[in-house]
Design a protein around this motif. Structure first.
Motif, PDB file in Angstrom:
ATOM      1  N   ARG A 128      34.866  -2.793 -13.468  1.00 47.62           N
ATOM      2  CA  ARG A 128      33.749  -1.328 -13.005  1.00 47.62           C
ATOM      3  C   ARG A 128      33.465  -1.520 -11.536  1.00 47.62           C
ATOM      4  O   ARG A 128      33.285  -0.518 -10.925  1.00 47.62           O
TER       5      ARG A 128
ATOM      6  N   ASP B  55      31.552  -7.280 -15.393  1.00 44.14           N
ATOM      7  CA  ASP B  55      31.573  -6.164 -14.870  1.00 44.14           C
ATOM      8  C   ASP B  55      32.475  -5.894 -13.540  1.00 44.14           C
ATOM      9  O   ASP B  55      32.454  -4.753 -13.140  1.00 44.14           O
TER      10      ASP B  55
ATOM     11  N   LEU C   1      25.109  -0.325 -13.476  1.00 42.17           N
ATOM     12  CA  LEU C   1      25.249  -1.476 -14.013  1.00 42.17           C
ATOM     13  C   LEU C   1      24.185  -2.276 -13.985  1.00 42.17           C
ATOM     14  O   LEU C   1      23.436  -2.698 -13.187  1.00 42.17           O
TER      15      LEU C   1
END
Length: 328
Positions: free
Chosen positions: A233, A230, A39
């Motif tokens: 995730r 994010d 990420l």
């Protein structure tokens, strides 16, 4: 003489750091591997954390490796001066926004369009330097900025090539989003850089302490952004998903970049930093051609290179603008 040497040494290191970061980041984001890709928001957070640790280590070294002195200076400069510390929240928040905007831009624009448009940050930096620092740029300096813009545009000018399926998928809407993102990033980059320069040059505080303050806010803003964009995730695969050796190299180069930029601002100025970054783009292109063999230079590229080099010398020709009586 020593300050002049430090200025050009810091600029040279910045060119190396920026070039290395561009090449490694490009490769890491296009490398196909098993499992989820790392990420970008996580990499930004880790880079800020490493920058804080590095600056703490440098302050520790500057005070003869005394833990008591380190604790005292951090309390005195950070906890006991909350107003001064809070001033760094502004550029830190803008830098965090800028990093996110650049990822948005790169997700919606091709590399050539992004690279050319992002060079507008040099012009925005010059304008903010004039208005916020009272800096006076001579005719040759303004002309050099225009020549630099033209040179970078020519260097990154796209050439005719077979249709790319990925480019065909870019809609007009997504291109507009990318363009707006990079334009806002250019303005934020110019403002935050000059604001930070103003703070550094108006205080006797150590540049490393200032970067600790900057990194603290950057870490908080970065974590907030990572969880906001994010969060799902991160919960599913963890913050360090997809990390490998190359990822850690990218993160280390990002952390180093923040410190190098701070040194450049301390010993030179933001406009010279912009020139160094522009030269690193050309160097990255050359490395891509000779080592990665994924670029074919054209006559337009060589013309742009000559313009950039000429602009660099032209800016140095009038590197000491006339003093501003109002700031005497």
């Amino acid at each position: 003489m020593a300050s002049v040497q430090l200025k050009y040494l810091s600029l040279g290191v910045l060119v190396f750091q920026t070039t290395s970061l561009v090449l490694t980041m490009r490769y890491s984001r296009t490398l196909q591997g098993e499992g989820p890709r790392y990420l970008a928001s996580s990499a930004v957070v880790v880079a800020e954390f490493l920058k804080i640790l590095t600056c703490v280590g440098l302050v520790f070294k500057d005070h003869s490796y005394s833990g008591r002195a380190l604790s005292s200076i951090l309390r005195q400069e950070i906890l006991h001066k909350p107003v001064e510390t809070l001033k760094l929240a502004i550029p830190s928040g803008i830098y965090t926004l800028q990093n996110n905007l650049l990822y948005v831009a790169l997700s919606n624009l091709d590399a050539a369009t992004y690279q050319v448009t992002y060079q507008l940050k040099i012009l925005t930096t010059a304008l903010f330097s004039v208005f916020m620092l009272g800096r006076r740029l001579g005719v040759y300096q303004w002309l050099s900025l225009l020549i630099l813009m033209a040179g970078i545009a020519l260097v990154q000018w796209p050439v005719d090539s077979p249709s790319d399926p990925q480019k065909d998928q870019l809609t007009t809407g997504s291109q507009f989003v990318g363009l707006v993102a990079v334009l806002v990033a250019c303005c934020s980059s110019g403002f935050a850089g000059v604001y930070f320069e103003k703070i550094l040059k108006e205080t006797k505080q150590s540049v490393w302490v200032r970067n600790i303050q900057l990194g603290m806010f950057g870490l908080v803003f970065g974590i907030f952004g990572m969880l906001a964009y994010d969060g799902d995730r991160v919960q599913e695969h963890g913050m360090f998903q997809g990390y490998n050796t190359l990822t850690w190299i990218v993160v280390a180069l990002q952390a180093l970049g923040g410190l190098v930029i701070a040194a450049v601002i301390k010993y030179a100025d933001n406009i010279l930093k912009g020139f160094a970054t522009s030269l690193s783009i050309i160097l990255s292109t050359l490395i891509s051609y000779f080592l990665l063999e994924d670029f074919e230079p054209t006559s337009v590229f060589f013309l742009g290179t000559v313009l950039v080099i000429m602009a660099t010398f032209l800016y140095g020709y009038e590197s000491k603008p006339a003093p501003n009586p109002s700031r005497a």
